[in-house]
Design a protein around this motif. Structure first.
Motif: not given
Length: 885
Positions: A564, A567, A571-575, A613, A615
């Motif tokens: 959390e 985020k 950015p999403t593409e770098n998670l 992943d 998370k």
């Protein structure tokens, strides 16, 4: 006759006191200019300060300015730059080294209403901090005769004669950036030349932050208008003397309160009056006459405070504060006053011959220092009382007792010290140099050689003026315990010697001054190295086994938050989860993570199973976080007064969205590091020595703890309990003692798939006073049992006690598996977003079979419109949302 005269004199004094207590309406008033500012880049303005500061000069086209604040903050709030804390945005903002200083040189304008004073009343303009130099104009007139220089030198101007009669006034301030600004080349403090100024060093970048592109240029601290009578009080000083060795409880012997102040007479005639100091219903008074246009330092007689309530550091007693006031009256009217919260305490230090390091004593009692290194609350200097309070409260909740303010930043603001006073946090305050920028080491990233850098800053006179001014600003705070010449290096000798030998003795003289943060006078270094570190992740056992520096001012590790939190700025593409190569001993890391200074967890995630992943990686990182910081504090505490007198973690917070060394993220969301420390730093704590398997108790308090029931149990992955021992014990004050060796039993039980080890202390009323649960690896070093543990059967109930306070109870039925490592979160009931900041009595909690645990949540209910909800998730529990009852 003599008796009558004595009576008459006493009666006259009584009447005087009565009149002082019920005097006419005070002249003294103070308010902040913190809204309605306008600003514009210097290149866009074709007028000078005398024109701009007139109320008829048009500024409608100028942009709204943030004051207090920096140019970058203003540009961000006007959406002219992207959020530098998000993703790679900071890399795309123009840097002052490339643009030149004029790009971030700005005019700031503020219209305000203040009538011209009448009679002998005076009006003052106070600027508590401008970075770096400035010109000040008011109503068409230049206020400062010469350009003001220095980020840490306050400005105060008597503007009585400059105010317009109609009360409509305009203030205009031209703010110039530091000079030089330094090249942000990736080094510590960039190329180091930022340290030629008397200002911040981190702004050119460090290994935990990217550069601030404007170098924090701006009116960064408070601007106030202050009205007084003829005489103004400046630099009030209150010193408390607490002789002897004190206990927390029981009747206290008296303490002595010394008070003084400087009185400034701004009029052209002698002013007579009464200076008084009031505390706890007692007062000390003195009749004073001040010459025209002059100042006078006045020392009042000592005041004896009987049976005082003392101020104690966190974990040892209540940090009691008395409200006090220094006031000056003339003609029975209040001319000025200074209100001060007084903590009655005395700081001492002595050399511990066993550890070969300094030990800190408060009220005659030695204090084992458990501290955290603090950089600054916000890298863009967006300071608020609420944020300061929340951050210091987190440190209190970690069961720490000291915060060290690092030398590459600033002498912290009074609002920070107010919070430390309230929560009982001692403060170790550095002055503004660092070994990196100021030449301790050979460094190819630096522009100048070591000989040149050793003389930084350029203006030694300004440095000394600023230092003396900042000492006066914060010296009344009871939390302030230690002054430090600098981070890992002293200032140049012609600064150091005046500070040590004259300035501090004259202006304070009540606190320990250590010449630099890892000085041998603080911690005799017989181990090699520079007296700090290590800074990377360690095996948990290393903190018990490796004898490091006896008062370690910096030792650090990892500290990313959960998914959390990630985020919020990635950015999403770098998670993308980092990957560790055991063969190459290297981490493969996403570019955004790298930009935000990620420090590797190396192979420490692997025993829990390879991360599926990002998370999953962040969730497993919390298990590592908890163990790492619990073990750190347990290892140091286990050698209290033998190897160590203190430890200060590098570091406990980040002023930017960095990914290392933090117990909570920039957004004030705590991670498992905080709760590992909360557990491992308990004043009374039971723990397991991973080297010899000894169950050990540490007692940090001043009292003997008797009739403690020590219970040692294990639980397997099915939740089956095995009692290893249960025995009554006692432990002496300020001591560590091993009680029960259980290594053979524990190793045998853990061999196949690991095991839970439960250590618990209960008092005679069967209240739990220390509760510690370890999860131990199998014979191959893996958590094989955790990987296949059955789902949790825990049931959760959440109820609101009062607005702003919620109790969450997790109950695990008998014959169930351990409900392991549960994170409780307060969330918005509609969006599910985590609410911040929230303070949890504990978190990442595990619940044994047949038991329950209650976690108390407190938060500011006034900022939340609807009733929130609670989520709970754990290692063997899918996330659940619980409505409040």
């Amino acid at each position: 006759m003599a008796t009558y005269k004595s009576f008459a004199k006493s009666f006259s004094l009584f009447i005087a006191f009565f009149l002082l207590s019920f005097a006419n309406a005070p002249a003294q008033n103070k308010y902040e200019l913190n809204e309605g500012w306008k600003c514009r880049q210097i290149a866009e303005v074709r007028a000078d300060g005398t024109q701009i500061s007139k109320t008829d000069f048009a500024v409608n086209a100028w942009i709204n300015a943030t004051v207090p604040g920096t140019v970058l903050t203003t540009l961000l709030n006007n959406k002219q730059v992207p959020d530098p804390f998000w993703g790679m945005n900071n890399a795309h903002i123009k840097d002052i080294y490339t643009t030149g200083r004029d790009y971030y040189t700005y005019w700031f304008v503020k219209d305000f209403t203040q009538p011209a004073p009448t009679g002998n009343n005076q009006v003052y303009l106070n600027l508590r901090g401008v970075n770096y130099s400035c010109e000040v104009f008011l109503n068409g007139k230049k206020v400062n005769k010469q350009t003001h220089f220095g980020m840490f030198l306050r400005q105060s101007y008597n503007i009585s004669a400059l105010l317009n009669k109609n009360g409509a006034n305009r203030l205009a301030v031209l703010v110039y950036p530091p000079d030089p600004v330094g090249n942000p080349n990736g080094g510590q403090g960039g190329d180091g030349r930022i340290a030629k100024n008397v200002g911040l060093q981190y702004t050119a970048g460090w290994d935990w932050i990217q550069p601030m592109r404007d170098r924090n240029t701006g009116i960064w601290d408070k601007v106030t208008i202050e009205t007084t009578g003829a005489v103004r009080i400046t630099d009030p000083h209150v010193v408390t003397i607490v002789p002897g060795i004190r206990q927390v409880e029981g009747k206290q012997q008296p303490a002595v309160i010394k008070s003084s102040a400087t009185l400034v007479n701004a009029t052209g005639k002698i002013v007579s009056g009464v200076l008084q100091f009031i505390i706890d219903g007692q007062r000390m008074v003195k009749n004073i006459a001040i010459k025209p246009n002059s100042s006078l330092e006045v020392n009042l007689n000592d005041l004896v405070l009987k049976d005082p309530k003392l101020w104690w550091p966190n974990g040892y007693g209540t940090p009691h504060l008395y409200k006090s006031s220094i006031q000056f009256f003339t003609a029975n009217k209040l001319s000025d006053k200074a209100d001060i919260n007084v903590g009655v305490r005395e700081i001492q230090t002595s050399w511990n011959t066993q550890t070969h390091s300094r030990q800190v004593e408060v009220n005659g009692q030695k204090i084992f220092i458990k501290g955290g290194n603090w950089i600054i609350s916000d890298a863009m200097l967006r300071f608020t009382d609420a944020r300061y309070n929340a951050e210091v409260r987190f440190h209190r909740d970690m069961n720490l007792n000291l915060i060290r303010v690092w030398g590459g930043a600033l002498v912290e603001r009074p609002e920070f010290y107010n919070a430390c006073d309230e929560y009982g946090m001692l403060v170790f305050q550095d002055f503004w140099v660092s070994g990196d920028a100021n030449g301790r080491w050979l460094d190819p990233m630096k522009k100048d050689d070591q000989w040149t850098r050793r003389k930084y800053p350029d203006d030694h006179k300004l440095y000394l003026q600023s230092l003396a001014d900042q000492i006066k600003l914060v010296r009344n705070h009871p939390s302030l315990a230690i002054w430090c010449g600098g981070n890992e290096i002293t200032p140049p000798e012609d600064i150091l010697l005046p500070v040590r030998d004259s300035i501090l003795p004259k202006l304070d003289g009540t606190r320990w001054f250590v010449e630099y943060s890892n000085s041998d006078k603080m911690s005799l270094n017989t181990l090699g190295g520079n007296g700090d570190g290590p800074y990377g992740i360690q095996p948990d056992s290393a903190f018990w086994k490796v004898h490091t520096f006896p008062f370690n001012s910096e030792i650090g590790s990892v500290g990313i938050n959960d998914f959390e939190s990630l985020k919020r700025f990635i950015p999403t593409e770098n998670l993308v989860a980092p990957e560790f190569s055991d063969d190459k001993k290297k981490n493969k890391v996403d570019s955004v993570w790298d930009y935000h200074k990620y420090i590797g967890y190396d192979a420490s995630i692997e025993p829990y199973g390879k991360a599926k992943d990002v998370k999953d990686f962040a969730a497993k990182a919390q298990l590592v976080n908890y163990n790492q910081y619990r073990a750190l504090m347990e290892g140091f505490s286990a050698h209290m007064w033998d190897w160590y007198t203190g430890v200060i973690i590098w570091k406990t917070q980040n002023p930017w969205t960095a990914m290392r060394g933090q117990m909570y993220d920039y957004y004030l969301d705590p991670n498992a590091c905080l709760y590992g420390l909360h557990n491992g730093s308990e004043p009374l704590h039971v723990m397991y020595n991973p080297l010899n398997g000894m169950v050990t108790i540490v007692n940090n308090t001043f009292t003997t703890k008797r009739d403690l029931m020590l219970s040692v149990k294990t639980y397997d992955m099915q939740g089956r309990e095995k009692l290893l021992t249960q025995v009554f014990e006692e432990i002496q004050p300020q001591s560590v003692k091993g009680f029960v060796p259980v290594k053979d039993d524990v190793d045998a039980l853990a061999k196949k798939e690991g095991v839970f080890l439960s250590l618990r202390l209960t008092d005679l009323k069967q209240n739990v006073v220390s509760d510690n649960l370890y999860w131990l690896v199998d014979e191959k070093g893996n958590y094989s049992g955790l990987k296949k543990i059955a789902p949790s059967q825990v049931e959760t109930v959440a109820k609101q006690i009062v607005p702003g306070k919620i109790e969450v109870t997790l109950s695990n039925p008998p014959n169930a598996p351990v409900a392991f490592f549960n994170r409780v979160s307060l969330v918005d009931s509609q969006s599910g977003a985590r609410l911040l900041p929230v303070f949890y009595s504990d978190n990442y909690v595990s619940v044994l079979p047949g038991e329950h645990k209650t976690v108390t949540l407190t938060y500011d209910a006034g900022k939340i419109k609807s009733l929130p909800a609670v989520t709970v998730s754990g290692w063997n529990l899918k996330e659940q949302t619980i409505s409040l009852k």
